[in-house]
Design an enzyme around this catalytic site. Structure first.
Site, PDB file in Angstrom:
ATOM      1  N   SER A   1       3.331  61.318 -40.223  1.00 40.98           N
ATOM      2  CA  SER A   1       4.478  60.738 -39.513  1.00 40.98           C
ATOM      3  C   SER A   1       4.091  59.370 -38.994  1.00 40.98           C
ATOM      4  O   SER A   1       2.941  59.131 -38.618  1.00 40.98           O
ATOM      5  CB  SER A   1       4.903  61.654 -38.352  1.00 40.98           C
ATOM      6  OG  SER A   1       5.702  62.708 -38.838  1.00 40.98           O
TER       7      SER A   1
ATOM      8  N   HIS B   1      -1.725  64.492 -45.083  1.00 39.17           N
ATOM      9  CA  HIS B   1      -1.119  65.240 -43.970  1.00 39.17           C
ATOM     10  C   HIS B   1      -1.064  64.333 -42.742  1.00 39.17           C
ATOM     11  O   HIS B   1      -1.618  63.237 -42.750  1.00 39.17           O
ATOM     12  CB  HIS B   1      -1.965  66.482 -43.649  1.00 39.17           C
ATOM     13  CG  HIS B   1      -1.722  67.616 -44.590  1.00 39.17           C
ATOM     14  ND1 HIS B   1      -1.130  68.783 -44.193  1.00 39.17           N
ATOM     15  CD2 HIS B   1      -1.972  67.739 -45.907  1.00 39.17           C
ATOM     16  CE1 HIS B   1      -1.035  69.595 -45.229  1.00 39.17           C
ATOM     17  NE2 HIS B   1      -1.544  68.982 -46.294  1.00 39.17           N
ATOM     18  N   GLY B   2      -0.383  64.827 -41.719  1.00 41.43           N
ATOM     19  CA  GLY B   2      -0.329  64.083 -40.456  1.00 41.43           C
ATOM     20  C   GLY B   2       0.211  62.685 -40.664  1.00 41.43           C
ATOM     21  O   GLY B   2      -0.268  61.716 -40.074  1.00 41.43           O
TER      22      GLY B   2
ATOM     23  N   ASP C   1       3.202  75.511 -46.053  1.00 36.79           N
ATOM     24  CA  ASP C   1       2.341  74.513 -45.419  1.00 36.79           C
ATOM     25  C   ASP C   1       1.220  75.231 -44.653  1.00 36.79           C
ATOM     26  O   ASP C   1       1.488  76.150 -43.869  1.00 36.79           O
ATOM     27  CB  ASP C   1       3.215  73.688 -44.453  1.00 36.79           C
ATOM     28  CG  ASP C   1       2.522  72.449 -43.938  1.00 36.79           C
ATOM     29  OD1 ASP C   1       1.633  71.931 -44.640  1.00 36.79           O
ATOM     30  OD2 ASP C   1       2.904  71.969 -42.840  1.00 36.79           O
TER      31      ASP C   1
ATOM     32  N   THR D   1       6.593  65.485 -37.595  1.00 36.53           N
ATOM     33  CA  THR D   1       6.802  64.938 -36.249  1.00 36.53           C
ATOM     34  C   THR D   1       7.957  63.939 -36.188  1.00 36.53           C
ATOM     35  O   THR D   1       8.736  63.935 -35.223  1.00 36.53           O
ATOM     36  CB  THR D   1       5.484  64.293 -35.765  1.00 36.53           C
ATOM     37  OG1 THR D   1       4.497  65.320 -35.676  1.00 36.53           O
ATOM     38  CG2 THR D   1       5.647  63.618 -34.419  1.00 36.53           C
TER      39      THR D   1
ATOM     40  N   HIS E   1      -2.289  65.941 -36.817  1.00 33.41           N
ATOM     41  CA  HIS E   1      -0.926  66.454 -36.707  1.00 33.41           C
ATOM     42  C   HIS E   1      -0.345  66.103 -35.334  1.00 33.41           C
ATOM     43  O   HIS E   1      -1.073  65.910 -34.373  1.00 33.41           O
ATOM     44  CB  HIS E   1      -0.921  67.983 -36.867  1.00 33.41           C
ATOM     45  CG  HIS E   1      -1.220  68.411 -38.272  1.00 33.41           C
ATOM     46  ND1 HIS E   1      -2.290  69.185 -38.618  1.00 33.41           N
ATOM     47  CD2 HIS E   1      -0.551  68.159 -39.425  1.00 33.41           C
ATOM     48  CE1 HIS E   1      -2.289  69.395 -39.931  1.00 33.41           C
ATOM     49  NE2 HIS E   1      -1.246  68.775 -40.450  1.00 33.41           N
TER      50      HIS E   1
ATOM     51  N   ASN F   1       3.103  64.415 -46.090  1.00 33.73           N
ATOM     52  CA  ASN F   1       3.649  65.418 -45.167  1.00 33.73           C
ATOM     53  C   ASN F   1       4.196  64.787 -43.893  1.00 33.73           C
ATOM     54  O   ASN F   1       3.477  64.046 -43.202  1.00 33.73           O
ATOM     55  CB  ASN F   1       2.549  66.401 -44.782  1.00 33.73           C
ATOM     56  CG  ASN F   1       2.262  67.406 -45.868  1.00 33.73           C
ATOM     57  OD1 ASN F   1       2.636  67.212 -47.019  1.00 33.73           O
ATOM     58  ND2 ASN F   1       1.602  68.474 -45.508  1.00 33.73           N
TER      59      ASN F   1
HETATM   60  P1  13P Z   1       2.966  65.074 -38.795  1.00 29.46           P
HETATM   61  O1  13P Z   1       2.685  65.822 -37.525  1.00 29.46           O
HETATM   62  O2  13P Z   1       2.321  63.726 -38.791  1.00 29.46           O
HETATM   63  O3  13P Z   1       4.411  64.973 -39.092  1.00 29.46           O
HETATM   64  O4  13P Z   1       2.268  65.881 -39.994  1.00 29.46           O
HETATM   65  C1  13P Z   1       2.915  66.939 -40.627  1.00 29.46           C
HETATM   66  C2  13P Z   1       1.999  67.687 -41.530  1.00 29.46           C
HETATM   67  O5  13P Z   1       0.947  67.239 -41.937  1.00 29.46           O
HETATM   68  C3  13P Z   1       2.447  69.012 -41.964  1.00 29.46           C
HETATM   69  O6  13P Z   1       1.491  69.656 -42.746  1.00 29.46           O
HETATM   70  O1  G3H Z   2       0.979  71.251 -39.862  1.00 34.69           O
HETATM   71  C1  G3H Z   2       1.754  70.980 -39.002  1.00 34.69           C
HETATM   72  C2  G3H Z   2       3.226  70.991 -39.199  1.00 34.69           C
HETATM   73  O2  G3H Z   2       3.750  69.970 -38.402  1.00 34.69           O
HETATM   74  C3  G3H Z   2       3.828  72.318 -38.880  1.00 34.69           C
HETATM   75  O3  G3H Z   2       3.750  72.556 -37.532  1.00 34.69           O
HETATM   76  O4  G3H Z   2       2.773  74.843 -37.267  1.00 34.69           O
HETATM   77  O5  G3H Z   2       4.140  73.759 -35.449  1.00 34.69           O
HETATM   78  O6  G3H Z   2       5.238  74.580 -37.543  1.00 34.69           O
HETATM   79  P1  G3H Z   2       3.982  74.040 -36.924  1.00 34.69           P
HETATM   80 ZN    ZN Z   3      -0.512  69.264 -42.271  1.00 37.31          ZN
END
Ligand code: 13P
Ligand code: G3H
Ligand code: ZN
Length: 349
Positions: free
Chosen positions: A226, A223-224, A83, A269, A189, A266
């Site tokens: 959640s 992404h982001g 990721d 969170t 995120h 993705n």
């Molecule tokens: P969240 O913070 O919304 O869970 O997004 C996760 C993410 O995009 C990881 O790449």
């Molecule tokens: O991209 C964000 C994901 O939630 C991963 O987060 O970099 O804190 O492991 P992290």
């Molecule tokens: Zn992400």
């Protein structure tokens, strides 16, 4: 099943018209939670690790935990994804370790904070594609920049500063040959995405629709994503947490995305919130406990519950048995002989 390529999972998801959750992990309990959720719902699944996760757990621990997961759940198609790779070198090190797909997030410079130019993004992403495809490894690129800063990663802001431009998305897909494309549509995120239930002024689902119209066969990634559910926020706060009221991405918006080309979703969170709430509950209600299993078991169960729910909502549930694993060596052949296309189909405006 051996670890398979994310590309195979996403190609199958496109055929079946569903999305696949990509869940972040840092430790054994999170991997166990996801695998049990996948078994419970009969789902193919992507497990992903960030640079922060690789540093926290150490690469070798993570990789061998993933091999254990593949061995213990032979019926589950499972991909191991990097990721937010921040550089060519980070992606190469993940591929050398055994990740079956990588994200080259060239939307930001290697510091993980400063937005890169379009040309910088194209150049580094193409370089990763050129390294990865001959080895059978799939690549996700990102065009546009998300909001928020999670553990030092991200450009900050609300997520509205650098939205994806559909024309640039087309050019980016054509010039890089990525297998999937992450788009910036106003999400961030972390927990603090929106200050109220998002509407079209802050969450630009119409951009997904527009990009999908231009690139109808390209796998899009949200992404982001959640949903930051109220019940999980409430549990954390009930047991001494101090989360400010916040809103995530509503599941129905993600489902709208899935109907418009989003194949990878993705989520990190929501798992973090579930784990934290469950651990806090044990600490408050049973302060005499000191065996980590007493709070890690409910934490794992709470994560399993939210992951299983998302698998059902994204539509991947029930699809684990649809197909057989394609080996990474055969994926490499597919890129070479063109059966795995990397040239996007582009529709006229
Ligand atoms: P969240 O913070 O919304 O869970 O997004 C996760 C993410 O995009 C990881 O790449
Ligand atoms: O991209 C964000 C994901 O939630 C991963 O987060 O970099 O804190 O492991 P992290
Ligand atoms: Zn992400």
């Amino acid at each position: 099943m051996p670890l398979v390529s994310t590309r195979q999972l996403l190609d199958e998801a496109a055929k079946g018209g569903y999305g696949v959750g990509a869940f972040n992990v840092n430790n054994m309990e999170q991997i166990q939670a996801i695998m049990e959720a996948a078994k419970e719902t009969n789902s193919p699944v992507i497990i992903q690790a960030s640079r922060g996760a690789r540093a926290y757990a150490q690469d070798k621990y993570l990789y061998h935990l993933m091999l254990a997961a593949a061995e213990l759940y032979p019926e589950i198609p499972l991909a191991m994804h990097l990721d937010h790779g921040n550089s060519y070198e980070t992606c190469v090190s993940a591929i050398e370790l055994g990740f079956t797909s990588v994200m080259m997030d060239g939307s930001l410079q290697p510091d993980g904070k400063t937005p890169a130019t379009f040309e910088e993004n194209v150049a580094v992403t193409k370089k990763v594609v050129d390294y990865a495809h001959p080895r059978g490894i799939a690549v996700e690129g990102e065009i546009g920049v998300l909001g928020g800063v999670e553990d030092g990663h991200g450009a900050g802001g609300t997520g509205l500063e650098h939205l994806t431009d559909p024309d640039q998305a087309v050019e980016f897909a054509e010039r890089t040959g990525v297998d999937s494309l992450a788009v910036a549509i106003g999400t961030s995120h972390g927990a603090y995405k929106f200050t109220k239930k998002p509407d079209g002024s802050v969450l630009k689902m119409e951009l997904v629709v527009a990009i999908h119209k231009r690139l109808p066969k390209t796998h899009l990634v949200m992404h982001g994503s959640s949903s930051v559910p109220q019940d999980l926020q409430d549990i954390v706060n009930k047991y001494g947490g101090k989360l400010k009221q916040t809103w995530g991405v509503p599941v129905e918006e993600i489902q709208l995305g899935i109907r418009n080309g989003v194949r990878k979703v993705n989520v990190d969170t929501d798992s973090r919130l579930a784990i934290t709430g469950a651990i806090r509950k044990v600490f408050v209600e049973q302060p005499e406990k000191f065996d980590p299993r007493d709070y890690l078991k409910p934490a794992r169960a709470a994560m399993q519950k939210v992951v299983a729910l998302r698998m059902t909502q994204f539509g991947q549930a029930g699809h684990a048995g649809d197909y057989k694993a394609i080996s990474i060596a055969d994926m490499a052949k597919g890129y070479k002989d063109g059966t795995l296309s990397t040239k996007p189909e582009v529709a006229k405006k």
